[in-house]
Design an enzyme around this catalytic site. Sequence first.
Site, PDB file in Angstrom:
ATOM      1  N   TYR A  47       0.832  -1.199   0.000  1.00  0.00           N
ATOM      2  CA  TYR A  47       0.000   0.000   0.000  1.00  0.00           C
ATOM      3  C   TYR A  47       0.868   1.252   0.000  1.00  0.00           C
ATOM      4  CZ  TYR A  47      -4.206   2.729   1.019  1.00  0.00           C
ATOM      5  OH  TYR A  47      -5.246   3.616   0.948  1.00  0.00           O
ATOM      6  N   ASN A  77     -14.894   3.698   0.960  1.00  0.00           N
ATOM      7  CA  ASN A  77     -15.548   3.547  -0.348  1.00  0.00           C
ATOM      8  C   ASN A  77     -16.453   4.716  -0.722  1.00  0.00           C
ATOM      9  OD1 ASN A  77     -14.387   1.197  -1.325  1.00  0.00           O
ATOM     10  ND2 ASN A  77     -15.919  -0.144  -0.416  1.00  0.00           N
ATOM     11  N   SER A  81     -17.490  -4.908  -7.404  1.00  0.00           N
ATOM     12  CA  SER A  81     -16.958  -4.632  -6.063  1.00  0.00           C
ATOM     13  C   SER A  81     -17.886  -3.686  -5.315  1.00  0.00           C
ATOM     14  CB  SER A  81     -15.566  -4.000  -6.180  1.00  0.00           C
ATOM     15  OG  SER A  81     -15.665  -2.706  -6.768  1.00  0.00           O
ATOM     16  N   ARG A 137     -16.130 -10.399 -14.639  1.00  0.00           N
ATOM     17  CA  ARG A 137     -15.568 -11.653 -15.145  1.00  0.00           C
ATOM     18  C   ARG A 137     -16.583 -12.781 -15.120  1.00  0.00           C
ATOM     19  NH1 ARG A 137     -10.153 -12.686 -11.895  1.00  0.00           N
ATOM     20  NH2 ARG A 137     -11.529 -12.071 -10.162  1.00  0.00           N
ATOM     21  N   ARG A 138     -17.791 -12.492 -14.557  1.00  0.00           N
ATOM     22  CA  ARG A 138     -18.823 -13.530 -14.467  1.00  0.00           C
ATOM     23  C   ARG A 138     -20.176 -12.925 -14.830  1.00  0.00           C
ATOM     24  NH1 ARG A 138     -17.845 -13.222  -9.376  1.00  0.00           N
ATOM     25  NH2 ARG A 138     -20.011 -13.649  -8.882  1.00  0.00           N
ATOM     26  N   GLY A 149      -6.474   1.480  -7.837  1.00  0.00           N
ATOM     27  CA  GLY A 149      -6.149   0.191  -7.247  1.00  0.00           C
ATOM     28  C   GLY A 149      -5.331  -0.649  -8.206  1.00  0.00           C
ATOM     29  N   MET A 183      -5.558  -4.533  -8.279  1.00  0.00           N
ATOM     30  CA  MET A 183      -5.983  -5.848  -7.817  1.00  0.00           C
ATOM     31  C   MET A 183      -5.189  -6.985  -8.458  1.00  0.00           C
ATOM     32  SD  MET A 183     -10.085  -5.059  -7.803  1.00  0.00           S
ATOM     33  CE  MET A 183     -10.555  -6.780  -7.780  1.00  0.00           C
ATOM     34  N   PHE A 237      -5.313   8.096  -8.087  1.00  0.00           N
ATOM     35  CA  PHE A 237      -6.171   8.705  -7.065  1.00  0.00           C
ATOM     36  C   PHE A 237      -5.959   7.966  -5.758  1.00  0.00           C
ATOM     37  CE2 PHE A 237      -9.809   9.208  -4.374  1.00  0.00           C
ATOM     38  CZ  PHE A 237     -10.230  10.517  -4.572  1.00  0.00           C
TER      39      PHE A 237
END
Length: 323
Positions: free
Chosen positions: A52, A122, A148, A170-171, A236, A238, A260
């Site tokens: 991080y 968030n 997410s 992805r699903r 991010g 991931m 950001f």
Amino acid sequence: MKSILFTETGKPTEILKLTDLAVPEPGPNDVRIKVIAAPINPSDIMFVQNLYGIRPQLPSGAGFEGVGIVEALGEGVQMRTGMRVSFTSVGTWSEYAVAHHRSLIPVPDAMSDEVAAQLFVNPFTAYAMVQDSGVPEGGWLMLTAAGSAFGKMVIQLCAMRGIKTIGTVRRDDLSDELKALGLTEVINTETENMAARVKQITDGAGVACVLDAVGGPIATEAVKCLARGGTMIIYGLMSLQDPSLNAGLMIFRELTVKGFWLTDWMRRVDSQTRQEVAQNVISLLASGKIQLPVEASYPLEQIAEAVEHADRPGRWGKILLKP
């Protein structure tokens, strides 16, 4: 008190330990908070792995935000004890935490503990990034990892502002839920060509902004989806892989790629802007106009199971720790 600590960085399920510590005393400008609940966010997991933006000072507590009751005041703090507050600090996965008084947000009675625990990271990030995107009503914004908790927040905010959204997943089983929240179009990156689909959806124009949390090949493809003069905001990583940027594409389409980080954004903007964002976020959450679902809650004793659950594909809500 019981607290989650780690003495080395690495895989969270292996290094996070439940430890008995003395109840902390607040220093000048700080308060002590009895923690009610704290979420497990991607930033928390990255911190534990030393990936991080800020590095842990070992041994270190874990968890960056939570909700609790103000129990004790440090020197120079003018407020009352007994207040329920959302707060940020390092070490919120604990029975007690110490936080700077300026990091506290009083929580209205109408807001549940489960929502208040997630109030800062968030919602503030989503609100600030949608603002920074500059996408007007009727414009197109694209977000990766749309399923997410953060992605769902962005979708709802954009729908309220009349911004059209494209989300990558992805699903296929997420599509109906995301469209119900207001997502305009869904792209399955496992089965569809992202750039071709965006071109089709936007009549060849591309999107004004991409919000990317994934990095790697997904972000590399997402840059191709930007309209002339468009911006990609990276918040991010991931995939733990850096994207490859096509210099020619950036030059001839006049594209911008920038990062950001909420901590820096909070420092950069003036106090009036911070206050306005806080009021708007609290109003949206307290009224129920924006939803922050919780999938499961765990006691501190089950930290390994909680972290494993938080990292599990297919979650529909946040994982909370309740000391």
